[in-house]
Scaffold this motif. Structure first.
Motif, PDB file in Angstrom:
ATOM      1  N   LEU A 115       1.025  -0.916   0.684  1.00  0.00           N
ATOM      2  CA  LEU A 115      -0.244  -0.143   0.150  1.00  0.00           C
ATOM      3  C   LEU A 115       0.933   2.095   0.198  1.00  0.00           C
ATOM      4  O   LEU A 115      -0.105   2.462   0.220  1.00  0.00           O
ATOM      5  CB  LEU A 115      -1.001   0.015   1.464  1.00  0.00           C
ATOM      6  CG  LEU A 115      -2.000  -1.222   0.897  1.00  0.00           C
ATOM      7  CD1 LEU A 115      -2.694  -1.250   2.477  1.00  0.00           C
ATOM      8  CD2 LEU A 115      -3.017  -0.085  -0.612  1.00  0.00           C
ATOM      9  N   GLN A 116       1.713   1.074  -0.265  1.00  0.00           N
ATOM     10  CA  GLN A 116       2.776   2.410  -0.912  1.00  0.00           C
ATOM     11  C   GLN A 116       3.105   2.951   0.411  1.00  0.00           C
ATOM     12  O   GLN A 116       2.853   4.438   0.851  1.00  0.00           O
ATOM     13  CB  GLN A 116       2.687   3.234  -1.839  1.00  0.00           C
ATOM     14  CG  GLN A 116       3.020   2.544  -3.406  1.00  0.00           C
ATOM     15  CD  GLN A 116       4.027   1.657  -3.130  1.00  0.00           C
ATOM     16  OE1 GLN A 116       5.080   2.997  -3.974  1.00  0.00           O
ATOM     17  NE2 GLN A 116       4.897   0.707  -2.882  1.00  0.00           N
ATOM     18  N   VAL A 117       3.439   2.472   1.458  1.00  0.00           N
ATOM     19  CA  VAL A 117       3.444   3.508   2.779  1.00  0.00           C
ATOM     20  C   VAL A 117       4.815   4.344   3.408  1.00  0.00           C
ATOM     21  O   VAL A 117       5.965   3.020   2.494  1.00  0.00           O
ATOM     22  CB  VAL A 117       3.345   2.586   3.802  1.00  0.00           C
ATOM     23  CG1 VAL A 117       3.247   3.364   5.223  1.00  0.00           C
ATOM     24  CG2 VAL A 117       1.886   2.105   3.729  1.00  0.00           C
ATOM     25  N   ILE A 118       4.892   5.476   3.320  1.00  0.00           N
ATOM     26  CA  ILE A 118       6.589   5.541   3.524  1.00  0.00           C
ATOM     27  C   ILE A 118       6.810   5.666   4.837  1.00  0.00           C
ATOM     28  O   ILE A 118       6.092   5.207   6.111  1.00  0.00           O
ATOM     29  CB  ILE A 118       6.762   7.498   3.840  1.00  0.00           C
ATOM     30  CG1 ILE A 118       5.557   8.241   4.196  1.00  0.00           C
ATOM     31  CG2 ILE A 118       6.053   7.546   2.394  1.00  0.00           C
ATOM     32  CD1 ILE A 118       5.724   9.719   4.720  1.00  0.00           C
ATOM     33  N   ASP A 119       8.087   5.546   5.539  1.00  0.00           N
ATOM     34  CA  ASP A 119       8.573   5.054   6.894  1.00  0.00           C
ATOM     35  C   ASP A 119       7.916   5.495   7.926  1.00  0.00           C
ATOM     36  O   ASP A 119       7.475   5.066   8.971  1.00  0.00           O
ATOM     37  CB  ASP A 119      10.155   4.959   7.147  1.00  0.00           C
ATOM     38  CG  ASP A 119      10.596   3.756   6.020  1.00  0.00           C
ATOM     39  OD1 ASP A 119       9.970   3.136   5.945  1.00  0.00           O
ATOM     40  OD2 ASP A 119      11.691   4.338   5.676  1.00  0.00           O
ATOM     41  N   PRO A 120       7.928   7.282   7.732  1.00  0.00           N
ATOM     42  CA  PRO A 120       7.424   7.937   8.862  1.00  0.00           C
ATOM     43  C   PRO A 120       5.934   7.467   9.313  1.00  0.00           C
ATOM     44  O   PRO A 120       5.201   7.067  10.522  1.00  0.00           O
ATOM     45  CB  PRO A 120       7.646   8.880   8.695  1.00  0.00           C
ATOM     46  CG  PRO A 120       8.923   9.224   7.613  1.00  0.00           C
ATOM     47  CD  PRO A 120       8.231   7.961   6.728  1.00  0.00           C
ATOM     48  N   THR A 121       4.897   7.546   8.403  1.00  0.00           N
ATOM     49  CA  THR A 121       3.573   7.187   8.204  1.00  0.00           C
ATOM     50  C   THR A 121       3.392   5.546   8.686  1.00  0.00           C
ATOM     51  O   THR A 121       2.513   5.114   9.840  1.00  0.00           O
ATOM     52  CB  THR A 121       2.511   7.081   6.888  1.00  0.00           C
ATOM     53  OG1 THR A 121       3.279   8.140   6.391  1.00  0.00           O
ATOM     54  CG2 THR A 121       1.076   6.829   7.875  1.00  0.00           C
ATOM     55  N   PHE A 122       4.444   4.706   8.315  1.00  0.00           N
ATOM     56  CA  PHE A 122       4.423   2.562   8.791  1.00  0.00           C
ATOM     57  C   PHE A 122       4.341   2.986  10.373  1.00  0.00           C
ATOM     58  O   PHE A 122       3.912   2.012  11.594  1.00  0.00           O
ATOM     59  CB  PHE A 122       5.699   2.096   8.224  1.00  0.00           C
ATOM     60  CG  PHE A 122       5.725   0.868   8.853  1.00  0.00           C
ATOM     61  CD1 PHE A 122       4.719  -0.113   8.003  1.00  0.00           C
ATOM     62  CD2 PHE A 122       6.392   0.110   9.740  1.00  0.00           C
ATOM     63  CE1 PHE A 122       4.323  -1.266   9.055  1.00  0.00           C
ATOM     64  CE2 PHE A 122       6.215  -0.735  10.330  1.00  0.00           C
ATOM     65  CZ  PHE A 122       5.631  -1.697   9.890  1.00  0.00           C
ATOM     66  N   ASN A 123       6.128   3.942  11.004  1.00  0.00           N
ATOM     67  CA  ASN A 123       5.930   3.694  11.938  1.00  0.00           C
ATOM     68  C   ASN A 123       5.072   3.961  12.995  1.00  0.00           C
ATOM     69  O   ASN A 123       4.987   3.972  14.233  1.00  0.00           O
ATOM     70  CB  ASN A 123       7.427   4.919  12.108  1.00  0.00           C
ATOM     71  CG  ASN A 123       8.750   3.777  11.610  1.00  0.00           C
ATOM     72  OD1 ASN A 123       9.226   2.886  11.126  1.00  0.00           O
ATOM     73  ND2 ASN A 123      10.327   5.056  11.791  1.00  0.00           N
TER      74      ASN A 123
END
Length: 162
Positions: A115-123
């Motif tokens: 779902l093309q998540v960036i690392d800060p959002t994932f964290n």
């Protein structure tokens, strides 16, 4: 040759011919079945579909279903169709997908996973009980759905890049 001079066919010759044809047909039908049985018995176990640790198929369908089970426990809204639609648009179902050309990538934080998540959002939106790996399909889906729920009410409400 006149009809009287032709050798007479007996009934048994015709019967034998029919039985031979039927018997050959049965043998032809049986041989593939025997071969298939032998071949499948010799197939190594590694060709059976793999599963996730939770027992779901290790494919897009299984990852979505496992994510939905976790989401239900954590009260994160979303449906199979909403997740699948967004996964197909974002990564075509490739859990290793990475976007190296958009504005996030230009900032050094490329979008990753199903779902093309960036690392800060994932964290920030990582859900306990899933792997802490943005490329893990279940963790990626579940974190993205958690983010979409906080921002849009549900992944079902996301119809474009988010």
């Amino acid at each position: 040759m006149p009809a009287a001079a032709q050798p007479r066919r007996t009934r048994t010759t015709g019967l034998v011919r029919k039985l031979t044809v039927v018997g050959t047909g049965a043998a032809v039908l049986t041989l593939p079945l025997i071969g298939a049985t032998s071949a499948s018995a010799a197939t190594p176990a590694s060709t059976t579909p793999s599963t996730t640790l939770a027992g779901y198929p290790n494919n897009l369908d299984g990852w979505i279903r496992e994510s939905l089970a976790i989401m239900a426990e954590k009260h994160i809204p979303g449906t199979y169709n909403g997740i699948h639609r967004n996964v197909m648009r974002e990564s075509s179902g490739n859990p290793s997908a990475i976007n190296l050309w958009d504005s996030n990538a230009a900032k050094g934080i490329p979008s990753k996973g199903l779902l093309q998540v960036i690392d800060p959002t994932f964290n920030t939106y990582h859900v306990a009980g899933t792997a802490f790996d943005v490329y893990d399909p279940v963790a990626n889906i579940t974190a993205a759905c958690n983010y979409a729920a906080a921002r849009y009410g549900s992944i079902d409400n996301v119809n474009g890049a988010y």
